[in-house]
Design a protein around this motif. Structure first.
Motif, PDB file in Angstrom:
ATOM      1  N   SER A 195      12.134   0.247  10.220  1.00 34.69           N
ATOM      2  CA  SER A 195      10.966   0.602  11.022  1.00 34.69           C
ATOM      3  C   SER A 195      11.249   1.903  11.768  1.00 34.69           C
ATOM      4  O   SER A 195      12.400   2.208  12.108  1.00 34.69           O
ATOM      5  N   THR A 196      10.202   2.644  12.015  1.00 29.47           N
ATOM      6  CA  THR A 196      10.304   3.886  12.770  1.00 29.47           C
ATOM      7  C   THR A 196       8.950   4.175  13.395  1.00 29.47           C
ATOM      8  O   THR A 196       7.951   3.513  13.088  1.00 29.47           O
ATOM      9  N   ASP A 197       8.912   5.148  14.264  1.00 30.14           N
ATOM     10  CA  ASP A 197       7.664   5.504  14.941  1.00 30.14           C
ATOM     11  C   ASP A 197       6.988   6.673  14.241  1.00 30.14           C
ATOM     12  O   ASP A 197       7.629   7.472  13.554  1.00 30.14           O
ATOM     13  N   GLY A 198       5.677   6.764  14.440  1.00 31.36           N
ATOM     14  CA  GLY A 198       4.924   7.865  13.847  1.00 31.36           C
ATOM     15  C   GLY A 198       3.569   8.018  14.517  1.00 31.36           C
ATOM     16  O   GLY A 198       3.225   7.284  15.452  1.00 31.36           O
ATOM     17  N   ILE A 199       2.808   8.987  14.043  1.00 34.28           N
ATOM     18  CA  ILE A 199       1.469   9.271  14.564  1.00 34.28           C
ATOM     19  C   ILE A 199       0.462   9.153  13.424  1.00 34.28           C
ATOM     20  O   ILE A 199       0.638   9.773  12.359  1.00 34.28           O
ATOM     21  N   ALA A 200      -0.579   8.353  13.651  1.00 36.28           N
ATOM     22  CA  ALA A 200      -1.603   8.184  12.629  1.00 36.28           C
ATOM     23  C   ALA A 200      -2.419   9.465  12.482  1.00 36.28           C
ATOM     24  O   ALA A 200      -2.769  10.115  13.473  1.00 36.28           O
ATOM     25  N   LEU A 201      -2.739   9.821  11.248  1.00 38.49           N
ATOM     26  CA  LEU A 201      -3.486  11.043  10.970  1.00 38.49           C
ATOM     27  C   LEU A 201      -4.964  10.790  10.680  1.00 38.49           C
ATOM     28  O   LEU A 201      -5.698  11.728  10.341  1.00 38.49           O
ATOM     29  N   ALA A 202      -5.416   9.529  10.828  1.00 39.44           N
ATOM     30  CA  ALA A 202      -6.829   9.203  10.583  1.00 39.44           C
ATOM     31  C   ALA A 202      -7.164   7.909  11.298  1.00 39.44           C
ATOM     32  O   ALA A 202      -6.269   7.160  11.728  1.00 39.44           O
ATOM     33  N   THR A 203      -8.445   7.644  11.445  1.00 34.63           N
ATOM     34  CA  THR A 203      -8.939   6.393  12.021  1.00 34.63           C
ATOM     35  C   THR A 203      -9.332   5.469  10.878  1.00 34.63           C
ATOM     36  O   THR A 203     -10.147   5.834  10.026  1.00 34.63           O
ATOM     37  N   VAL A 204      -8.744   4.278  10.850  1.00 33.85           N
ATOM     38  CA  VAL A 204      -8.989   3.348   9.741  1.00 33.85           C
ATOM     39  C   VAL A 204      -9.085   1.927  10.264  1.00 33.85           C
ATOM     40  O   VAL A 204      -8.635   1.604  11.370  1.00 33.85           O
ATOM     41  N   ALA A 205      -9.680   1.064   9.442  1.00 33.44           N
ATOM     42  CA  ALA A 205      -9.745  -0.363   9.746  1.00 33.44           C
ATOM     43  C   ALA A 205      -8.534  -1.057   9.145  1.00 33.44           C
ATOM     44  O   ALA A 205      -7.812  -0.492   8.305  1.00 33.44           O
ATOM     45  N   ALA A 206      -8.318  -2.292   9.575  1.00 33.42           N
ATOM     46  CA  ALA A 206      -7.201  -3.069   9.044  1.00 33.42           C
ATOM     47  C   ALA A 206      -7.363  -3.227   7.532  1.00 33.42           C
ATOM     48  O   ALA A 206      -8.449  -3.505   7.035  1.00 33.42           O
ATOM     49  N   GLY A 207      -6.258  -3.031   6.801  1.00 32.08           N
ATOM     50  CA  GLY A 207      -6.284  -3.161   5.356  1.00 32.08           C
ATOM     51  C   GLY A 207      -6.530  -1.864   4.622  1.00 32.08           C
ATOM     52  O   GLY A 207      -6.425  -1.826   3.392  1.00 32.08           O
ATOM     53  N   GLU A 208      -6.852  -0.803   5.346  1.00 26.17           N
ATOM     54  CA  GLU A 208      -7.108   0.480   4.700  1.00 26.17           C
ATOM     55  C   GLU A 208      -5.848   1.344   4.681  1.00 26.17           C
ATOM     56  O   GLU A 208      -4.926   1.161   5.485  1.00 26.17           O
ATOM     57  N   LEU A 209      -5.825   2.296   3.756  1.00 26.71           N
ATOM     58  CA  LEU A 209      -4.689   3.197   3.620  1.00 26.71           C
ATOM     59  C   LEU A 209      -4.782   4.299   4.672  1.00 26.71           C
ATOM     60  O   LEU A 209      -5.858   4.853   4.915  1.00 26.71           O
ATOM     61  N   VAL A 210      -3.634   4.624   5.289  1.00 32.70           N
ATOM     62  CA  VAL A 210      -3.609   5.666   6.312  1.00 32.70           C
ATOM     63  C   VAL A 210      -2.330   6.490   6.170  1.00 32.70           C
ATOM     64  O   VAL A 210      -1.274   5.966   5.807  1.00 32.70           O
ATOM     65  N   ARG A 211      -2.430   7.785   6.435  1.00 33.95           N
ATOM     66  CA  ARG A 211      -1.262   8.659   6.409  1.00 33.95           C
ATOM     67  C   ARG A 211      -0.689   8.758   7.819  1.00 33.95           C
ATOM     68  O   ARG A 211      -1.416   8.851   8.807  1.00 33.95           O
TER      69      ARG A 211
END
Length: 234
Positions: A195-211
């Motif tokens: 596990s590691t930390d990061g910053i989401a690059l988009a707004t998504v719902a649960a179950g969706e793909l996110v970068r």
């Protein structure tokens, strides 16, 4: 003289009876308005058996010059539906044939969920925010929420007044992760997990793909989960 009076009595009585029968006689079986009305009633009874319907049939354009026809049928044109202000097709099945559109207004009433208090836009709606009430469901083109379960993890994109039914087309899934949110990246592989930390690059719902961009600057893609967690498979 008495015979003459008796004859007049019979004549007047017969005329009155004929007038009464004419007044209460059923519509002709080929009456176009009644044909359209029966078609609408049948379609609504099949499509919305639990809803109360109010039907208003408009007038046929008097400027039309239609050939007499003994075999007509009502129908719905492709893409049309009986919801609010609509049109029903009416066509003649005899040569030379013709086809016209008859205006119809359909109002459907049934139980739905309405706002129990003013609700601001983009706020999650809970079961305590709504109450059941009979409404005209056809006031909304896309229909309305009929069960509180339909509101789970949903927000409405517009504000609602107290007593207003909740349109289905205003509902959006509550985002599990927003753009710019700090997230926990959880990587799972064969026999290991990291596990590691990061910053989401988009707004998504649960179950969706996110970068996600990691602290090291690397960009990974994973599945968004509730609690700002992103799962990455290796």
């Amino acid at each position: 003289m008495k015979r003459w009076r008796f004859f007049l009595f019979l004549l007047c009585g017969s005329s009155a009876a004929q007038a009464l029968q004419s007044e209460h006689a059923p519509a002709a079986p080929n009456d176009p308005i009644e044909l359209v009305r029966r078609f609408v009633q049948t379609d609504l009874a099949r499509s919305f058996p639990k809803l109360r319907a109010e039907i208003s049939i408009g007038d046929i354009d008097p400027r039309l010059r239609l050939a007499p026809c003994e075999r007509t049928e009502a129908f719905l044109r492709p893409g049309a539906r009986l919801w609010g202000r609509s049109f029903v097709g009416l066509r003649c099945l005899q040569h030379p044939g013709w086809s016209i559109s008859v205006p119809v207004t359909v109002r459907l009433y049934g139980p739905a969920q309405v706002a129990a208090q003013p609700l601001p836009a983009l706020r999650a709606i809970s079961a305590s925010d709504v109450r059941p009430e009979e409404v005209e469901v056809t006031r909304e083109p896309g229909g309305v929420v009929v069960a509180a379960e339909q509101l789970a993890d949903r927000i409405c994109t517009r504000s609602l007044e107290e007593g207003q039914a909740i349109p289905l087309n205003c509902l959006r899934t509550v985002p599990a992760i927003g753009q710019g949110d700090p997230v926990k990246l959880v990587g799972v592989g064969s026999g290991f997990s990291i596990s590691t930390d990061g910053i989401a690059l988009a707004t998504v719902a649960a179950g969706e793909l996110v970068r996600v961009r990691t602290d090291s600057g690397r960009t990974l893609s994973g599945i968004a989960r509730k609690g700002r967690v992103v799962e990455v498979s290796f």
